[in-house]
Design an enzyme around this catalytic site. Structure first.
Site, short mmCIF file in Angstrom:
data_model
loop_
_atom_site.label_atom_id
_atom_site.label_comp_id
_atom_site.label_asym_id
_atom_site.label_seq_id
_atom_site.Cartn_x
_atom_site.Cartn_y
_atom_site.Cartn_z
N ASN A 21 -4.33 15.47 22.31
CA ASN A 21 -4.49 14.52 23.41
C ASN A 21 -5.23 13.31 22.88
O ASN A 21 -6.45 13.27 22.82
CB ASN A 21 -5.27 15.16 24.57
N GLU A 22 -4.44 12.34 22.48
CA GLU A 22 -5.00 11.15 21.85
C GLU A 22 -5.56 10.21 22.91
O GLU A 22 -5.33 10.40 24.11
CB GLU A 22 -3.90 10.43 21.05
N PRO A 23 -6.31 9.18 22.48
CA PRO A 23 -6.82 8.21 23.44
C PRO A 23 -5.71 7.75 24.41
O PRO A 23 -4.59 7.49 23.99
CB PRO A 23 -7.28 7.05 22.55
N SER A 28 -5.02 9.72 27.05
CA SER A 28 -4.60 10.93 27.77
C SER A 28 -5.39 11.07 29.07
O SER A 28 -6.62 10.90 29.09
CB SER A 28 -4.84 12.17 26.91
#
Ligand code: PGA
Length: 638
Positions: free
Chosen positions: A161-163, A165
């Protein structure tokens, strides 16, 4: 004077336990998992674990395997769900997370294969949505996740869950952040090989687990850890959403905790004891914070920044300023081996014996010149007996394209000179290279050749620094030769080889790195081997007269208060060092990352780091140099 824990942790939004090392933290989490499994067994129900990949959980998995083998902990009644998988990688791909889990845990315990779930990276694009939904449903059908294990990426990702998300996101296909892909580049032998997409549980999926443990080791995680624990909840750092979870706790080591306010700036969150170390830390921080030279700090600077009690204790700003100025001034020396025939009462290194036997330990070729090129050059110029020992061969970091070039050269040379036996050998290696495909493991012969390529680069680099090649030692520590990234295990054979070198050289000073790194990294393991070897040498005379100087490692530098020796480099010395770095040609495509700085190649970053330190000394009112390399004095009870 101590103060309540709650005062110290007042800025922290997630319960965070700091452990002396990763193994101690893993014991605590393994205890929680054991307890869960046993209590579920007693109720006749399955325990459901959410599992993570990466370097972080490996030691936890090793402990769980140990408990299975030695203590009879059974996983027969356990169901697992992994966080994520690279999109497009089949489960038997060496870098797939399914394969990782099989190797690191599943194959060593009595988990039923049908009870282990890892998202399917090979699902067709049009089926991704349904497959992700099915994953969520399977978690629900199992009764939900009891304990979720998490690592954290330097982007603040949990799972993938990258920036960006959202807190209610569920299992889905995502695009990987470029920083994440850079961090994975080493595993995939080049950033261009790292998949661009992954399937990951969502933040919402993770938050639905009943209990969450996030683990983090090494200073590489310190900055993101502080932001996650103390910062506001934000999609820019998805891990901050864990602040919403009542049952979430962080179990981290001291290095990963080093940027938390209670460690970095403890005077801001409570009354503290002003030891000489904390005073130094605080005053040097203050000068940088208010952007003034040390000698120009005034009482108000102290009182407005949580240091009023220090002023009361120590008298006045003037006294403190001059005291810290002198301490900092005395860290600067152009004589890293000590200056013969000089008063050494205020010098970092002693004047005698002279010349010294100086041993530089480099976890891989390149670390030496990268971090200490100027220092090595000076040690040699001043007449010391300088040796460099490369602890590992570094052969895993050589791209195939480099070894193919070397093979072609040898074949051509062999054909011209018709050395048939050699030619046969090289052609065999060429065939192995052709057969192995993009991610196949290297054969022993390929690794040997790659190691030799790095040796030749190291020799060339050392010559640039003024060293003869007989000053170089290639230890080829077995933990590395027999291992792979994230799977290294150091042992007695490593210690023995290191010990033999120490006893042969009997150094007066050792320059080493790896302290505080991720414990599975090559520098950290190399450092542990040194630690064990020094312990084994405890009875030797030389060790009583041996100083240990720590360098920080590529892409980072000590903080001002940690520096015990700062070696200035003139512009031409800096350029000479850069020439030394250039010699490591197989490493030129590496693009290291340092904090928020993104630099495209190793030499630019080395230059920038050394210049930044010089600028720091200048800014706090010391002499202005072109560049500086820094060392911290170390004793092994630390
Ligand atoms: P690492 O990765 O354990 O290899 O540091 C953690 C993560 O990216 O979540």
């Amino acid at each position: 004077m101590t103060h309540p824990e709650s005062e110290l942790t007042q800025l922290e939004h997630i319960p965070t336990r700091i452990f002396g090392n990763a193994d101690a933290a893993c014991m605590t989490v393994a205890d929680a998992i054991t307890h869960l499994i046993e209590s579920r067994n007693a109720d006749g129900k399955p325990a459901v674990l959410g599992l993570a990949t990466g370097s972080t959980p490996v030691r936890l998995y090793r402990e769980l395997i140990r408990r299975h083998k030695e203590d009879g902990l059974s996983f027969a009644n356990v169901i697992t769900f992994n966080l994520d998988e690279y999109f497009g990688l089949p489960g038997d791909h060496p870098e797939s997370y399914r394969k990782f889990m099989q190797d690191q845990l599943f194959d060593h315990v009595d988990l039923k294969p049908e009870n282990t779930h890892v998202p399917d990276g090979m699902v067709h694009r049009e089926d991704v949505f349904a497959s992700c939904q099915a994953y969520e449903e399977a978690i629900e059908a199992a009764g939900g996740i009891d304990i979720q294990i998490l690592g954290i990426g330097r982007t603040g990702h949990i799972g993938f869950n990258e920036p960006g998300s959202a807190p209610d996101s569920l299992t889905r296909l995502v695009t990987l952040d470029s920083l994440t892909r850079r961090d994975a580049a080493r595993d995939f032998l080049g950033e261009e090989n790292v998949p661009r997409h992954a399937i990951t549980m969502g933040v919402g999926t993770i938050l639905a687990a009943r209990q969450v443990f996030l683990l983090a080791w090494g200073e590489g995680k310190a900055t993101i850890m502080a932001k996650t624990v103390e910062g506001p909840q934000t999609e820019a750092i998805p891990a901050t959403f864990l602040q919403r979870h009542e049952g979430c706790s962080f179990c981290i080591d001291e290095s990963a905790a080093s940027q938390l306010t209670r460690i970095r700036l403890p005077w801001l969150v409570g009354r503290i004891e002003w030891t000489p170390e904390v005073t130094r830390q605080a005053v040097l921080w203050l000068a940088q914070k208010v952007d003034k030279p040390l000698l120009r700090l005034v009482d108000e600077d102290y009182t407005e920044n949580g240091m009023a009690d220090l002023l009361v204790e120590q008298g006045s700003a003037y006294d403190l300023n001059i005291h810290l100025f002198n301490i900092t001034q005395h860290t600067i020396t152009g004589w890293p081996g000590g200056k013969p025939n000089a008063d050494d009462s205020n010098r970092p290194e002693r004047a005698t014996p002279y010349p010294k036997r100086s041993l530089i330990l480099s976890p891989e070729p390149l670390d030496d010149v990268y971090c200490l090129g100027g220092t090595i050059n000076r040690l040699k110029k001043h007449g010391n007996e300088v040796s460099i020992a490369y602890q590992t061969s570094g052969n895993l970091a050589v791209p195939d394209v480099e070894v193919r070039r070397a093979i072609e050269l040898m074949i051509e040379l062999g054909e011209e000179r018709s050395g048939q036996e050699d030619l046969d050998y090289v052609k065999t290696v060429e065939a192995q290279l052709d057969a192995k495909g993009d991610f196949g493991a290297d054969s022993t012969e390929i690794r040997q050749l790659k190691g030799l390529i790095r040796r030749s680069e190291a020799r060339s680099s050392a010559r640039t620094l003024g060293l003869e090649t007989d000053a170089l030692h290639f230890l080829d520590l077995p933990f590395y030769e027999e291992g792979r990234y994230r799977r290294f295990v150091a042992g007695e054979r490593d210690t023995a080889r290191m010990r033999e070198l120490l006893e042969t050289i009997r150094p007066h000073q050792i320059f080493a790195t790896g302290y505080g790194n991720d414990p599975l990294s090559v520098p950290a393991l190399s450092f542990e081997v040194l630690r064990a070897a020094l312990a084994a040498c405890a009875g030797s005379d030389w060790i009583k007269d041996c100083n240990i100087w720590l360098y920080k490692g590529p892409a980072q530098e000590w903080e001002a208060h940690e520096i015990d020796m700062a070696v200035p480099l003139s512009p031409s010395e800096l350029e000479n060092k850069i020439q030394g770095i250039y010699q490591h040609q197989t490493q030129r495509s590496q693009s290291p990352i340092s904090g928020d700085k993104r630099v495209n190649n190793t030499w630019d970053l080395a230059r920038e780091i050394n210049r930044t330190t010089a600028e720091l000394y200048d800014a706090i009112g010391l002499a202005e140099y072109e560049a500086m390399e820094c060392l911290k004095k170390f004793t092994f009870d630390q």
